[in-house]
Design a protein around this motif. Sequence first.
Motif, mmCIF file in Angstrom:
data_model
loop_
_atom_site.group_PDB
_atom_site.id
_atom_site.type_symbol
_atom_site.label_atom_id
_atom_site.label_comp_id
_atom_site.label_asym_id
_atom_site.label_seq_id
_atom_site.Cartn_x
_atom_site.Cartn_y
_atom_site.Cartn_z
ATOM 1 N N LEU A 50 0.817 -1.212 0.000
ATOM 2 C CA LEU A 50 0.000 0.000 0.000
ATOM 3 C C LEU A 50 0.851 1.264 0.000
ATOM 4 O O LEU A 50 0.398 2.319 -0.429
ATOM 5 N N GLY A 51 2.070 1.144 0.513
ATOM 6 C CA GLY A 51 2.952 2.300 0.533
ATOM 7 C C GLY A 51 4.146 2.054 1.421
ATOM 8 O O GLY A 51 4.286 1.007 2.047
ATOM 9 N N ASN A 52 5.010 3.061 1.449
ATOM 10 C CA ASN A 52 6.170 2.997 2.327
ATOM 11 C C ASN A 52 6.461 4.393 2.865
ATOM 12 O O ASN A 52 5.918 5.385 2.370
ATOM 13 N N LEU A 53 7.276 4.444 3.879
ATOM 14 C CA LEU A 53 7.643 5.702 4.515
ATOM 15 C C LEU A 53 9.097 5.598 4.928
ATOM 16 O O LEU A 53 9.520 4.572 5.467
ATOM 17 N N ASP A 54 9.858 6.652 4.681
ATOM 18 C CA ASP A 54 11.270 6.667 5.024
ATOM 19 C C ASP A 54 11.543 7.837 5.958
ATOM 20 O O ASP A 54 11.194 8.977 5.646
ATOM 21 N N ASP A 55 12.137 7.554 7.116
ATOM 22 C CA ASP A 55 12.456 8.584 8.113
ATOM 23 C C ASP A 55 13.868 9.135 7.949
ATOM 24 O O ASP A 55 14.353 9.827 8.836
#
Length: 119
Positions: A50-55
């Motif tokens: 569904l998606g990804n997130l990078d910090d």
Amino acid sequence: MSNTKPLRVLFCIGIQQNFFDASAAEAKEVWTAFASMMKAIGELPGVKVLGNLDDDRIMVGASASWPWTTYILADVPDLETVTAGCNLFRTTPVGDGTYKLWKYAKVEARIGRELEVPA
């Protein structure tokens, strides 16, 4: 065909200190392996990423625990497939295969369900 809803899974990925200690050439091999792992998660049977997130811009250094460095949110058909996704860190080779991805990154999966707000 089953009416079972998929599991909503958050793969929480922490980058290990070994990545930051790697040479530029070794780090490039890790990135190649990481891209391969991400593609492989999306190709597991029944998985819908569904998606990804990078910090990486607001989190500097290794992730010993939460907050993690990056996340993948996916709908996954069952626990066995979640396990297979996590196992990619144990089996994805880096460079010549002497080391696997889990030398450089770790993963924990959080399993839940899609939040459905009653109307």
